[in-house]
Design a protein around this motif. Structure first.
Motif, PDB file in Angstrom:
ATOM      1  N   VAL A  75      -4.303  14.172   0.413  1.00 27.15           N
ATOM      2  CA  VAL A  75      -5.421  13.223   0.441  1.00 27.15           C
ATOM      3  C   VAL A  75      -6.564  13.735  -0.420  1.00 27.15           C
ATOM      4  CG1 VAL A  75      -7.186  12.210   1.938  1.00 27.15           C
ATOM      5  CG2 VAL A  75      -4.796  12.281   2.688  1.00 27.15           C
ATOM      6  N   GLN A  90      -0.643   6.792   3.132  1.00 23.99           N
ATOM      7  CA  GLN A  90       0.228   7.034   1.980  1.00 23.99           C
ATOM      8  C   GLN A  90       0.733   8.466   1.968  1.00 23.99           C
ATOM      9  OE1 GLN A  90      -2.709   5.784  -0.883  1.00 23.99           O
ATOM     10  NE2 GLN A  90      -1.505   3.941  -1.429  1.00 23.99           N
ATOM     11  N   GLU A 125      -6.441   8.264  -9.181  1.00 25.55           N
ATOM     12  CA  GLU A 125      -6.244   7.662  -7.860  1.00 25.55           C
ATOM     13  C   GLU A 125      -6.167   8.732  -6.792  1.00 25.55           C
ATOM     14  OE1 GLU A 125      -6.129   4.654  -5.363  1.00 25.55           O
ATOM     15  OE2 GLU A 125      -6.023   4.268  -7.518  1.00 25.55           O
ATOM     16  N   GLU A 142      -3.440  16.724   4.419  1.00 26.18           N
ATOM     17  CA  GLU A 142      -4.851  16.848   4.041  1.00 26.18           C
ATOM     18  C   GLU A 142      -4.990  17.212   2.574  1.00 26.18           C
ATOM     19  OE1 GLU A 142      -6.515  19.639   6.693  1.00 26.18           O
ATOM     20  OE2 GLU A 142      -6.394  18.323   8.461  1.00 26.18           O
ATOM     21  N   ASP A 180      -4.531   7.920   0.540  1.00 26.20           N
ATOM     22  CA  ASP A 180      -5.114   7.986   1.881  1.00 26.20           C
ATOM     23  C   ASP A 180      -4.106   8.604   2.831  1.00 26.20           C
ATOM     24  OD1 ASP A 180      -3.248   6.047   2.426  1.00 26.20           O
ATOM     25  OD2 ASP A 180      -4.679   4.382   2.471  1.00 26.20           O
ATOM     26  N   GLU A 181      -4.488   8.723   4.106  1.00 29.03           N
ATOM     27  CA  GLU A 181      -3.635   9.405   5.075  1.00 29.03           C
ATOM     28  C   GLU A 181      -2.305   8.677   5.286  1.00 29.03           C
ATOM     29  OE1 GLU A 181      -5.517  10.280   8.722  1.00 29.03           O
ATOM     30  OE2 GLU A 181      -7.092  11.516   7.852  1.00 29.03           O
ATOM     31  N   HIS A 218       0.832  -1.205   0.000  1.00 34.30           N
ATOM     32  CA  HIS A 218       0.000   0.000   0.000  1.00 34.30           C
ATOM     33  C   HIS A 218       0.867   1.257   0.000  1.00 34.30           C
ATOM     34  CE1 HIS A 218      -3.627   2.281   0.632  1.00 34.30           C
ATOM     35  NE2 HIS A 218      -3.134   2.835   1.746  1.00 34.30           N
TER      36      HIS A 218
END
Length: 894
Positions: free
Chosen positions: A422, A450, A444, A419, A447-448, A389
Motif C-alpha cells: 500500500v 487490492q 498509482e 502495508e 489500497d488495502e 477495482h
C-alpha cells in the motif's frame, strides 16, 4: 424463611406505580384491531407484488435454501415441512404440508409450483398421503420466482425468533397472483382471485408497458377471462367483465360434455371436463340423486369412469326416449356441472388491503418488477465496480511484478507485506496497460483491498495467458459497467429489460387456454351480428307473425294478380304488413290499448308462403287481446330523439291521443298501458310524429279530415284522448291515420278500397290550394274517394312518394307488389283505378309501402302465381312454438 407477600396490597408492596388503569372498551378495540391486521397481512391475504401469502413464500424460500431445485433429487415432504416450520413458519406442520400439497396439484394450481412424487390427492376428492410418504422439489416456474433473490432485489426481515432472515417478498419474474389466483378469509374481508393464462397475462403486461394509459377494455383483448386448470366453459362474460373493471364480479363455469350414440340408438352424455374445484365423485353422486328423485328425467345410469390414462370421463346413460340437450340443460341447472365463482380481487398493496381491477394488478406487478430490476442493476454495478477495482490492482502488480515480489520477500509477515504494498508507489511502464487504465494512473498507489488480493493471487496468474485473461476481463467489465450505468439512467431501457424477461418466460412456460369462452345473449350486442336490412313483417288476423326478406316480393305491374304471400288457415288472413329494418324496435299496440316492445331481429324469419309464429309466444299478450297496430322506431335509445317526438294514437270510433315518445322509451316485458279505451271501441292506428305535422284520419264511408297536430295536446299514457273525426253511424269507423306536411311536395295521399280500387291524390292542386283543407279536429272531413258498390268501402290510406313500392295483401293471402309511380293521380271525388284483381268474395286486407328495389326485375302477369292455388296449411298436431294459446285455438276449431 422467606416472607410470603402474596396477600399484600399493591400499596404495601410498592408496585402501585406499575398499575395503569385502562378502559376495557379501548383495550378490546386495540387488541382486536391488532389481531385482525395480523391475520389480514400475515396470514390470509396475498401480497400484490409476488402473489403469495407468507406460508407459500416461506415454503418456496425454504426449499430453495435446502437446494431442493428442479434439477436435484426429490426430498421427503416431511423434511421440507420441518425446515420451514423450524426456521420460518411456527404455525403447525399441517398448514405447511397442505400448502405444499396444493402447490403440487395440477387440478388446483393453473401452474403448479411444486413437483410432487407420490399421492397428492385427486379430483375424486381422495386426500393426499402423509408427508412421510411423499417427496417434492421445486418446479422450474417456481425457480423463476426466486431468481435474483441473492442480488439484494428484495428486502429481508427477521424470522419469528430473530435468529434468521427471510424475504418479505419474492423477486418473481412472473405475475403469479394473476396466474394462479388466491383465496382466503381474513377478519372482516376475504379474497377470491381466479387463475389466468400465462401467455395472455404476459401479453397484457407488455401492452401496459407500451401504453400506460391503456384501458381495462383494451387489456381484456389480451387477458380475455380466467383460465382454470380443470378447463371447462366460461359461460357469459358480463360478470367477468365486471370483475376486470372493478375487481368484483362473478364467473359462470360449465363442464364440457358431448353425446355418444350406441349402435342400438341409445345416447350417452360423456362429461370430459368439470368446473373448477368440483369433485368427480361428488358430481356423479349428485347426478344419481337427481335421477332417482325424478328431478332430472331421462337418466338411466351414471358412472365415473375417470382414470389417469383416459382422463376425466363421467358417463350419463340416457333412456331411449330422452332428449340429450334437455337433460344437459337440466344438469346445468340442478347439479355442479354448472357453478358460479364470486371474484373478489383483494390483495395487500403497499401494506394495506385493496380491491384491484385488472389494470391495477398489472400496474402493481410492473412497478414491482421495475423496483427489482433497479435494485438488481445497482447490485450488479456495485459488484462489477468492486471486481474492476481488483482487476486494476492485478494489472498494476503485473506491470511491476519484480518490484512487487521484492516487497513481498522483504516483508516479515503478510500484514507487513500488505502495508508495504500500500505504501509503495508503482509506475506503469507497459503502454497497453497505460492505455487500458488511463494516463492518469501512470503513478498509482494500491489500497488495502487490492494489496490483499495481490497477496492471495496464485502464481499461475503470472503466466502470459493468464495476464491476457485479466486484461480481457477488465475490458469486458468496463463495457458491463457502462451498460449498467446506462440502464440505471434510462427508465425506458429498464422497461425493455422487463419486456425481454417476460417474453422469455412466455416462451418457456406459455401454453394454450384450457377454459373455453362461450358468450351468452347478455354479453354481446345481437345487433352487431345481425345484418341491417329491410324486411317485410306480416301479422295475420289470428295473430301469426313472421319476417321475410323484401327481395322475396317481386315487383309487378299495376293490375296484376299477385303472388302467394302467406299460407293461412281458411278463416285466417294477413291483417298487418310493415317494412322495418332488422335493427328497428317494433312497438306492438293491442286493441285494448296495451303496448309491447320487440326487436325486429327477434321476430322469427320465415319464407313468403309460411304462416309464421303466434305473437303470444313472443310477447306476453293476454288471451283476450290481440295486436292491432305496429310502429317501428329506429332511435328508441336516443334521448334527444325521444324527447322531441310523439306517438299519436287513434281508435275506430275516431278518438285521437298524443303522448311523448319518451313515455314509451323503457321497454317492459309485461307491457304498459298506452291509452284507455272506451267500451265498444278499439285502438286502430299509431304513428310517430315530430310535433309539427298535420294529421289525416279516414273513415270507411270515404271521408277524410286534416288538422294540425298541435290541436291535440300531449297527455300521459293512461289518458283517454279527444275526438279526431266524427263517425256517421255504427257501421262506419276509422280505417287509417297518416301524418302529412304541406311543404312536402313529393308526397301524395294514396287510398285503397276493399275491392282493389285505388288512386293517389296530391295535397295541393296546380294553383297551390289545399286539396284537403285544414280544419279543426272533430269535424266530418271531406270526400277522399267516391264509394260505390263496385269499389266497396275504403280500407286503407297511406302517404306515399313515387320512389316507393306498394304491397297489397288480400284476405285470401295473395300479395301484390307494384310501384307507386304506376298508380294514377286523381282528384278527391273519383273512384280510382284497379290496383289488384280479386277473386269473387275476396277483399283487400292490408296495404303497406316500401322503398323501391331497383335491382329487381318487373314481372308480368304471366309470372304471377294463380290465386286458385291452395293457400291452406295442414292442421298441426305437434306441440311446437307455432301453436296458439288454448283460447285462440278454440276459436279456430269452432
Amino acid at each position: 424463611m422467606e416472607e410470603n407477600n402474596s396477600n399484600l396490597t399493591p400499596e404495601e408492596t410498592g408496585d402501585i406505580d406499575r398499575i395503569l388503569p385502562v378502559s376495557i372498551e379501548t383495550e378490546m378495540k386495540t387488541a382486536y384491531i391488532d389481531y385482525s391486521m395480523s391475520v389480514i397481512v400475515g396470514r390470509a391475504l396475498p401480497d400484490v407484488r409476488d402473489g403469495f401469502k407468507p406460508v407459500h413464500r416461506r415454503v418456496l424460500y425454504g426449499m430453495n435454501e435446502l437446494g431442493n431445485n428442479s434439477n436435484k433429487p426429490y426430498k421427503k415432504a416431511a423434511r421440507i415441512v420441518g425446515e420451514v416450520m423450524g426456521k420460518y413458519h411456527p404455525h403447525g406442520d399441517s398448514s405447511i404440508y397442505f400448502t405444499i400439497v396444493r402447490m403440487a396439484q395440477d387440478f388446483t394450481m393453473r401452474y403448479p409450483l411444486v413437483d410432487g412424487q407420490g399421492n397428492f390427492g385427486n379430483q375424486d376428492g381422495d386426500p393426499p398421503a402423509a408427508m412421510r410418504y411423499t417427496e417434492v422439489r421445486l418446479e422450474k416456474i417456481a425457480e423463476a420466482m426466486l431468481e435474483d433473490i441473492e442480488k439484494d432485489t428484495v428486502d429481508f426481515q427477521l424470522n419469528f425468533d430473530d435468529s434468521l432472515e427471510e424475504p418479505a417478498v419474492l423477486p418473481t419474474r412472473i405475475p403469479q397472483l394473476l396466474l394462479n389466483g388466491s383465496s382466503g378469509i381474513a377478519v372482516g374481508m376475504a379474497t377470491n382471485m381466479m387463475p389466468h393464462n400465462l401467455s395472455e397475462v404476459i401479453d397484457g403486461c407488455i401492452a401496459y408497458i407500451d401504453n400506460k394509459e391503456i384501458t381495462v377494455e383494451e387489456l381484456m383483448r389480451h387477458v380475455k377471462a380466467p383460465d382454470f386448470p380443470t378447463g371447462g366453459i366460461i359461460f357469459g362474460m358480463d360478470g367477468v367483465r365486471q370483475a376486470m373493471l372493478t375487481g368484483r364480479g362473478r364467473v359462470m363455469v360449465r363442464g364440457k360434455c358431448h353425446i355418444e350414440t350406441e349402435k342400438s340408438g341409445k345416447e350417452k352424455i360423456i362429461i370430459t371436463e368439470v368446473p373448477y374445484q368440483v369433485g368427480l365423485d361428488a358430481l356423479t353422486d349428485k347426478i344419481g340423486q337427481l335421477a332417482s328423485n325424478k328431478i332430472v328425467d331421462g337418466i338411466s345410469y351414471v358412472n365415473n369412469e375417470s382414470s389417469k390414462r383416459e382422463g376425466i370421463r363421467i358417463v350419463v346413460e340416457l333412456k331411449r326416449d330422452a332428449v340429450s340437450s334437455v337433460v344437459i340443460n337440466q344438469l346445468y341447472k340442478y347439479s355442479e356441472l354448472q357453478t358460479s365463482f364470486g371474484i373478489n380481487n383483494v390483495a395487500i398493496c403497499k401494506g394495506r388491503p385493496r380491491t384491484l381491477n385488472l389494470k391495477q394488478l398489472i400496474q402493481e406487478f410492473i412497478e414491482f418488477r421495475m423496483e427489482v430490476i433497479t435494485r438488481r442493476t445497482r447490485f450488479e454495478l456495485r459488484k462489477a465496480q468492486e471486481r474492476e477495482h481488483l482487476l486494476k490492482g492485478y494489472l498494476i502488480a503485473l506491470d511491476n511484478i519484480d518490484e512487487v515480489i521484492s516487497i513481498i520477500r522483504a516483508s516479515a509477515n503478510p500484514e507487513a507485506a500488505k502495508e508495504n504494498l500500500v505504501a509503495a508507489q508503482f509506475r506503469l511502464k507497459n503502454s497497453q496497460i497505460i492505455r487500458l487504465l488511463g494516463e492518469e494512473t501512470a503513478n498509482e498507489f494500491l489500497d488495502e483491498v487490492q494489496a490483499k488480493a495481490i497477496l492471495e493471487m496464485r502464481l499461475q496468474r503470472l503466466t502470459g495467458m493468464e495476464r491476457d485473461k485479466i486484461r480481457d476481463e477488465y475490458l469486458e467489465l468496463m463495457k458491463t459497467i457502462e451498460r449498467l450505468k446506462q440502464l440505471l439512467a434510462d427508465e425506458g431501457l429498464r422497461y425493455d429489460v422487463i419486456k425481454t424477461e417476460l417474453l422469455e418466460i412466455k416462451t418457456k412456460f406459455g401454453d394454450e387456454r384450457k377454459s373455453s369462452i362461450e358468450y351468452n345473449a347478455d354479453d354481446i350486442s345481437i345487433e352487431d351480428l345481425i345484418e341491417e336490412e329491410d324486411v317485410v313483417v306480416t301479422i295475420s288476423h289470428l295473430g301469426y307473425i313472421k319476417r321475410t326478406p323484401v327481395s322475396e316480393y317481386r315487383q309487378q305491374r299495376r293490375g296484376g294478380r299477385g303472388g302467394k304471400g302467406v299460407a293461412t288457415r281458411e278463416e285466417d288472413y294477413v291483417e298487418h304488413l310493415f317494412v322495418p329494418s332488422t335493427h328497428d324496435t317494433m312497438m306492438f299496440f293491442t286493441e285494448k290499448g296495451r303496448l309491447f316492445w320487440l326487436k325486429v331481429y327477434e321476430i322469427p324469419e320465415g319464407e313468403k308462403n309460411t304462416k309464421g309464429r303466434a305473437v303470444q309466444n313472443l310477447i306476453q299478450i293476454p288471451g283476450d287481446d290481440k295486436v292491432r297496430t305496429i310502429i317501428n322506431v329506429k332511435k328508441l335509445t336516443d334521448e334527444e330523439y325521444v324527447k322531441n317526438h310523439f306517438i299519436v294514437l287513434c281508435t275506430r270510433k275516431g278518438i285521437i291521443k298524443k303522448t311523448a315518445l319518451q313515455d314509451f322509451s323503457r321497454p317492459r316485458a309485461t307491457g304498459v298501458n298506452a291509452i284507455t279505451i272506451n267500451e265498444g271501441d278499439q285502438l286502430l292506428e299509431a304513428i310517430v310524429t315530430d310535433g309539427n305535422s298535420e294529421i289525416m284520419l279516414a273513415v270507411k264511408s270515404g271521408r277524410a279530415i286534416r288538422f294540425p297536430e298541435e290541436k291535440v295536446r300531449p297527455t300521459g299514457r293512461g289518458a283517454i284522448g279527444v275526438t279526431g273525426i266524427e263517425v256517421d253511424d255504427e257501421t262506419d269507423e276509422v280505417i287509417g291515420m297518416i301524418s302529412v306536411n304541406k311543404n312536402d311536395k313529393e308526397k301524395t295521399v294514396l287510398v285503397v278500397s276493399e275491392k282493389g280500387y285505388g288512386k293517389r291524390t296530391p295535397l295541393t292542386d296546380e294553383d297551390g290550394e289545399d286539396v284537403y283543407r285544414i280544419t279543426n279536429r272533430g269535424g266530418k272531413g271531406v270526400k277522399t274517394i267516391n264509394i260505390t258498390e263496385k269499389t266497396g268501402k275504403l280500407v286503407g290510406i297511406l302517404d306515399v312518394t313515387e320512389k316507393q313500392d306498394l304491397i297489397i295483401t288480400c284476405k285470401s293471402g295473395i300479395t301484390l307488389r307494384t310501384g307507386v309511380a304506376s298508380i294514377k293521380e286523381a282528384g278527391r271525388n273519383t273512384q280510382g283505378v284497379i290496383l289488384m284483381r280479386l277473386d269473387n268474395g275476396d277483399e283487400i286486407a292490408a296495404i303497406s309501402k316500401i322503398e323501391e328495389q331497383e335491382d329487381e326485375d318487373a314481372a308480368g302477369e304471366d309470372e304471377a302465381i294463380s290465386s286458385t292455388e291452395n293457400n291452406n296449411l295442414p292442421e298441426q298436431t305437434s306441440n311446437d312454438d307455432n301453436t296458439l294459446p288454448d283460447n285462440e285455438s278454440q276459436s279456430i276449431n269452432n
